[in-house]
Design an enzyme around this catalytic site. Structure first.
Site, PDB file in Angstrom:
ATOM      1  CD  GLU A 103      24.128 -13.412 -61.518  1.00 51.73           C
ATOM      2  OE1 GLU A 103      22.916 -13.575 -61.432  1.00 51.73           O
ATOM      3  OE2 GLU A 103      24.777 -13.783 -62.507  1.00 51.73           O
ATOM      4  CB  THR A 125      22.577 -13.038 -53.656  1.00 49.97           C
ATOM      5  OG1 THR A 125      21.307 -13.475 -54.153  1.00 49.97           O
ATOM      6  CG2 THR A 125      23.505 -14.236 -53.673  1.00 49.97           C
ATOM      7  CG  ASP A 127      18.151 -14.890 -55.748  1.00 51.50           C
ATOM      8  OD1 ASP A 127      17.197 -14.669 -54.987  1.00 51.50           O
ATOM      9  OD2 ASP A 127      18.246 -14.400 -56.882  1.00 51.50           O
ATOM     10  CD  GLU A 221      12.367 -13.866 -59.041  1.00 48.00           C
ATOM     11  OE1 GLU A 221      11.601 -12.898 -59.048  1.00 48.00           O
ATOM     12  OE2 GLU A 221      13.578 -13.786 -58.749  1.00 48.00           O
ATOM     13  NE  ARG A 266      -8.946 -16.368 -53.516  1.00 47.57           N
ATOM     14  CZ  ARG A 266     -10.029 -16.969 -54.014  1.00 47.57           C
ATOM     15  NH1 ARG A 266      -9.914 -17.838 -54.992  1.00 47.57           N
ATOM     16  NH2 ARG A 266     -11.232 -16.699 -53.520  1.00 47.57           N
ATOM     17  CG  HIS A 272      11.115  -6.198 -53.800  1.00 48.66           C
ATOM     18  ND1 HIS A 272      10.225  -6.334 -54.838  1.00 48.66           N
ATOM     19  CD2 HIS A 272      12.329  -6.049 -54.364  1.00 48.66           C
ATOM     20  CE1 HIS A 272      10.872  -6.250 -55.989  1.00 48.66           C
ATOM     21  NE2 HIS A 272      12.149  -6.081 -55.728  1.00 48.66           N
TER      22      HIS A 272
HETATM   23  O1  F6P Z   1      19.095 -10.922 -57.227  1.00 51.53           O
HETATM   24  C1  F6P Z   1      18.234 -11.169 -56.193  1.00 51.53           C
HETATM   25  C2  F6P Z   1      16.829 -10.964 -56.587  1.00 51.53           C
HETATM   26  O2  F6P Z   1      16.200 -11.071 -55.368  1.00 51.53           O
HETATM   27  C3  F6P Z   1      16.210 -11.919 -57.626  1.00 51.53           C
HETATM   28  O3  F6P Z   1      15.718 -13.114 -57.110  1.00 51.53           O
HETATM   29  C4  F6P Z   1      15.116 -11.086 -58.223  1.00 51.53           C
HETATM   30  O4  F6P Z   1      14.771 -11.516 -59.521  1.00 51.53           O
HETATM   31  C5  F6P Z   1      15.714  -9.743 -58.231  1.00 51.53           C
HETATM   32  O5  F6P Z   1      16.569  -9.677 -57.103  1.00 51.53           O
HETATM   33  C6  F6P Z   1      14.705  -8.618 -58.228  1.00 51.53           C
HETATM   34  O6  F6P Z   1      15.323  -7.443 -57.876  1.00 51.53           O
HETATM   35  P1  F6P Z   1      14.866  -5.967 -58.248  1.00 51.53           P
HETATM   36  O7  F6P Z   1      13.380  -5.937 -58.207  1.00 51.53           O
HETATM   37  O8  F6P Z   1      15.509  -5.136 -57.206  1.00 51.53           O
HETATM   38  O9  F6P Z   1      15.389  -5.680 -59.616  1.00 51.53           O
END
Ligand code: F6P
Length: 342
Positions: A103, A125, A127, A221, A266, A272
């Site tokens: 985006e 992405t 996502d 998240e 837990r 990543h």
């Molecule tokens: O934009 C994709 C994404 O995987 C999000 O879900 C996540 O919040 C973000 O990247 C984290 O990316 P970075 O740690 O590289 O900033």
């Protein structure tokens, strides 16, 4: 024609497959030359280039990451950023640019296209939250990694009669949680689109234990407890596109569940790991087809567009269609997963 290529934003499996397809078809079919721009928009902004030809693309199809590097540089937030891009493209004799990103990267591409820069976008992405395309590459790989993790967590959760909470990526959209949760047989999926009631989650945990199974909760998240109303942050510092760093909802949930139900819990944060390593066959296929179609759009001089998957066809849509509005999980799709809650 001389074509510049860049990859921006968070990396994702399949970026190299796109680059390879662009270059292979660009050289063989269209006789183009290429310039690789380093690290997203920082490359054309600061004139950071690397050689890019068939030689540099050998062996990269199954490789994760991006040979061009990436960053979250926003030229519209940098002093003279846009003017520097326009000047550098002219200096390097680049006639057209292919921007591969999500985006933010494609949002910049869209604004540059509006200013007359010849740019074509390729949506990526993990996502899967870009509109205009049925899927982005990288998503399938992330879902497979998360599903494998859930499969593994089932057996250890069962052995110890514990709750296992799995935190997956997904800032604004719960696609990874939804798909991996359904594929992995999760007993609860919590997504950013639908604030969750912690009391109901705890009831579901207890119901699950009654049936002798251990609960597996998949949480994006960006998921939000209904009574606190806010996302859980690792850091409130904002990047060049205004994003905070999310993380911690999994730990919060595990602690809350333990306190409220007395059951041991837990949390596992996949982080990543979901973005690294080799792409699945589907992502290689999609990324390759995106690359082939993107270079054809350049050859047709059709700029201000991005390539998109519609059914099994790759089409061209205005860049704004991909970036104006995020694609989020609908209540109907979420209801499908809810059948399995508890
Ligand atoms: O934009 C994709 C994404 O995987 C999000 O879900 C996540 O919040 C973000 O990247 C984290 O990316 P970075 O740690 O590289 O900033």
């Amino acid at each position: 024609m001389r074509v510049g290529v860049l990859t921006g934003g968070g990396d994702c499996p399949g970026l190299n497959a796109v680059i390879r397809a662009i270059v292979r078809k660009g050289v063989k079919t269209h006789g183009f030359e290429f310039v690789g721009y380093r690290d997203g928009w920082r490359g054309p902004m600061d004139g950071l280039t690397i050689p890019l030809g068939i030689e540099q693309c050998r062996g990269i199809l199954p490789r994760g990451g991006t040979i061009l590097g990436s960053s979250r540089t926003n030229p519209f937030a940098a002093e003279g950023g846009v003017e520097r891009i326009v000047a550098n493209l002219a200096d390097t004799g680049v006639d057209a640019l292919i921007a591969i990103g999500g985006e933010d990267t494609l949002g910049v591409a869209n604004r540059l296209a509006g200013m007359g820069v010849s740019v074509v976008g390729v949506p990526k992405t993990i996502d899967n939250d870009l509109s205009g395309t049925d899927f982005t590459f990288g998503f399938d790989t992330a879902v497979n990694i998360a599903t494998e993790a859930i499969d593994r967590l089932h057996t250890t959760a069962e052995s110890h009669h514990r709750v296992l909470v799995v935190e997956v990526m997904g800032r604004h959209a719960g696609w990874i949680a939804l798909h991996s949760g359904i594929a992995g047989g999760a007993s609860e999926v919590l997504i950013p689109e639908v604030p969750f009631d912690i009391d109901r989650v705890c009831e579901d945990v207890q119901t699950r234990f009654q049936s002798e199974y251990a609960p597996i909760i998949v949480v994006s998240e960006g998921a939000v407890p209904a009574d606190t109303g806010g996302q859980t942050l690792q850091s409130a510092d904002r990047d060049a596109f205004g994003h905070v760093r999310l993380g911690g909802i999994g730990d919060w949930l595990a602690k809350e569940i333990e306190t409220r139900t007395g059951e041991e819990a837990r949390a596992v944060v996949l982080g990543h790991v979901q973005r690294g390593g080799t792409p699945t066959a589907f992502d290689r296929w999609l990324a390759t087809r995106f690359g082939l179609q993107a270079i054809d759009a350049v050859a047709d001089k059709e700029f201000g567009v991005m390539v998109a998957l519609r059914g099994t066809n790759i089409v061209r849509v205005p860049l704004s269609e991909g970036t104006d509005e995020l694609k989020v999980v609908s209540p109907e799709e979420y209801a499908e997963a809810q059948v399995f809650f508890g």
